[in-house]
Design a protein around this motif. Structure first.
Motif, PDB file in Angstrom:
ATOM      1  N   ALA A   9       0.835  -1.204   0.000  1.00  0.00           N
ATOM      2  CA  ALA A   9       0.000   0.000   0.000  1.00  0.00           C
ATOM      3  C   ALA A   9       0.872   1.257   0.000  1.00  0.00           C
ATOM      4  CB  ALA A   9      -0.937   0.000   1.202  1.00  0.00           C
ATOM      5  N   LEU A  10       1.926   1.265   0.801  1.00  0.00           N
ATOM      6  CA  LEU A  10       2.823   2.421   0.831  1.00  0.00           C
ATOM      7  C   LEU A  10       3.556   2.593  -0.498  1.00  0.00           C
ATOM      8  CD1 LEU A  10       4.225   2.064   4.452  1.00  0.00           C
ATOM      9  CD2 LEU A  10       2.695   3.860   3.596  1.00  0.00           C
ATOM     10  N   ALA A  14       3.516   5.752  -3.072  1.00  0.00           N
ATOM     11  CA  ALA A  14       4.745   6.366  -3.576  1.00  0.00           C
ATOM     12  C   ALA A  14       4.674   6.566  -5.095  1.00  0.00           C
ATOM     13  CB  ALA A  14       5.953   5.519  -3.203  1.00  0.00           C
ATOM     14  N   ARG A  15       3.953   5.680  -5.793  1.00  0.00           N
ATOM     15  CA  ARG A  15       3.819   5.812  -7.257  1.00  0.00           C
ATOM     16  C   ARG A  15       2.884   6.957  -7.638  1.00  0.00           C
ATOM     17  NH1 ARG A  15       3.882   0.265  -6.858  1.00  0.00           N
ATOM     18  NH2 ARG A  15       1.622   0.071  -6.922  1.00  0.00           N
ATOM     19  N   SER A  35      -4.903   5.826  -5.445  1.00  0.00           N
ATOM     20  CA  SER A  35      -4.262   6.244  -4.202  1.00  0.00           C
ATOM     21  C   SER A  35      -5.232   6.206  -3.034  1.00  0.00           C
ATOM     22  CB  SER A  35      -3.667   7.643  -4.352  1.00  0.00           C
ATOM     23  OG  SER A  35      -2.607   7.606  -5.289  1.00  0.00           O
ATOM     24  N   PHE A  36      -6.486   6.583  -3.277  1.00  0.00           N
ATOM     25  CA  PHE A  36      -7.489   6.474  -2.213  1.00  0.00           C
ATOM     26  C   PHE A  36      -7.679   5.012  -1.814  1.00  0.00           C
ATOM     27  CE2 PHE A  36      -9.167  10.825  -3.052  1.00  0.00           C
ATOM     28  CZ  PHE A  36      -9.103  11.280  -1.741  1.00  0.00           C
ATOM     29  N   HIS A  63       5.002   9.565  -0.016  1.00  0.00           N
ATOM     30  CA  HIS A  63       3.629   9.070  -0.108  1.00  0.00           C
ATOM     31  C   HIS A  63       2.634  10.195  -0.345  1.00  0.00           C
ATOM     32  CE1 HIS A  63       5.896   6.546   2.849  1.00  0.00           C
ATOM     33  NE2 HIS A  63       5.701   5.716   1.839  1.00  0.00           N
ATOM     34  N   THR A  64       3.067  11.428  -0.077  1.00  0.00           N
ATOM     35  CA  THR A  64       2.244  12.607  -0.345  1.00  0.00           C
ATOM     36  C   THR A  64       3.060  13.534  -1.227  1.00  0.00           C
ATOM     37  OG1 THR A  64       3.012  13.793   1.625  1.00  0.00           O
ATOM     38  CG2 THR A  64       1.081  12.410   1.893  1.00  0.00           C
ATOM     39  N   ASP A  65       2.407  14.533  -1.800  1.00  0.00           N
ATOM     40  CA  ASP A  65       3.148  15.492  -2.614  1.00  0.00           C
ATOM     41  C   ASP A  65       4.218  16.167  -1.767  1.00  0.00           C
ATOM     42  OD1 ASP A  65       1.695  14.934  -4.872  1.00  0.00           O
ATOM     43  OD2 ASP A  65       0.363  16.645  -4.667  1.00  0.00           O
ATOM     44  N   ALA A  66       5.261  16.628  -2.419  1.00  0.00           N
ATOM     45  CA  ALA A  66       6.374  17.246  -1.697  1.00  0.00           C
ATOM     46  C   ALA A  66       5.930  18.462  -0.887  1.00  0.00           C
ATOM     47  CB  ALA A  66       7.476  17.636  -2.678  1.00  0.00           C
TER      48      ALA A  66
END
Length: 79
Positions: A9-10, A14-15, A35-36, A63-66
Motif C-alpha cells: 500500500a505504501l 509512492a507511485r 491512491s485512495f 507518499h504525499t506530494d512534496a
C-alpha cells in the motif's frame, strides 16, 4: 498486522502520491482513485491490527506530494 500488505500500500502511494493541505479551515485530501484505494487499505490494516505496529507515517515527497504536510494514521486504543 500484515507487513507485506502495508508495504504494498505504501509503495502504491509512492507511485501516485496524495495531496494533503489545509484550505478554509479544513483538511483537504486529494488523490487519484488508486491512491485512495491504497489509503483505505492502510486504514483497514490499522483497523485489524493486534500488534505493536499501530501507525503509518505518510511522508512528504514519498507518499504525499512534496508540498504536503506530513500525515500520520494512528490507531487509538479504547479502554
Amino acid at each position: 498486522m500484515n507487513y507485506d500488505l502495508a508495504m504494498m500500500a505504501l509503495e502504491g502511494l509512492a507511485r501516485d502520491p496524495i495531496n494533503v493541505r489545509i484550505e478554509n479551515n479544513e483538511i483537504v485530501i486529494e488523490a487519484a482513485a488508486a491512491s485512495f484505494k491504497e489509503l483505505a487499505r492502510l486504514c483497514l490494516l490499522l483497523g485489524g491490527a493486534h500488534s505493536t505496529d499501530d501507525a503509518f507515517e505518510l511522508a512528504p515527497g514519498a507518499h504525499t506530494d512534496a508540498e504536503s504536510m506530513g500525515l500520520r494514521l494512528k490507531l487509538r486504543y479504547e479502554a
